[in-house]
Write a protein that holds these residues in place. Sequence first.
Motif: not given
Length: 267
Positions: A116-129, A164-171
Amino acid sequence: MGIRHNRIVVKVGTSTLTNELGNSNLRTFERLAMTLADIQNLGYEVILVSSGAIAIGAGKMRLPERPSTMRMKQAAAAVGQCENMFLYDKFFGYYNKTVGQILLNASDVEEEEKKENLTNTFNALLENGVIPVVNENDSVSYTEIESKERLFSDNDMLSAVVAVLCQAGRLVIFSDIDGFYDKDPRFYPGAKLIPQIDRIDESVFALAGGAGSRRGTGGMRTKLQAAQLATSQGIETIVTNGQRPEALYDIVEGRSVGTKFTANAQT
């Protein structure tokens, strides 16, 4: 929240990032950075899963061959990861992009709180470009280097886990060949590229060979395993040649490139 169709995970392997002498392939680093930066400029969120730390570290340490002992593998990984991030920071910086490093162990994706912490980190990074650059934490973890049943399999499986963690549309998995063939094209000149696979079953696995190039440890079988995981979670997966990172433009525009494993492909 569901699949985020503007989110792409790109995996690049050791054979793409190094040359025949085992040194960093600077041209590939630059072209990869330029392409991913431009893809982000088109409105996509990009995550890069990068191998190569041990091989590049061995080259920088001027070792005569890939290290075989644990202590030397971990030493090479420490040096190589530093070199990789220096090059990514440098080349992405040319295109006004910021990168962030994430190093993972198996426990980071197996333990619920860490995941969960890892997913939050990915989302925070991506949200900030920020473009996350992900690798195994080889310098401190021996399980991914030595275990025959290792989770990440030279980062092919890691890239699927991250998708999968980041719910990406494409790999997108960059390989050292153009895609998945009915025979190994390195040994059979008449081998035919399979442009699309809708079902990953034993007959498909039977077509896969063993290990890949001598500079990496992954082969087509590990890429099939990664595609199997990703597609089962609704993530379209493409395997194509890493020597042409510009293929990402064709991929996001829906053109046929390499081998596409359709989302929800069942075994």
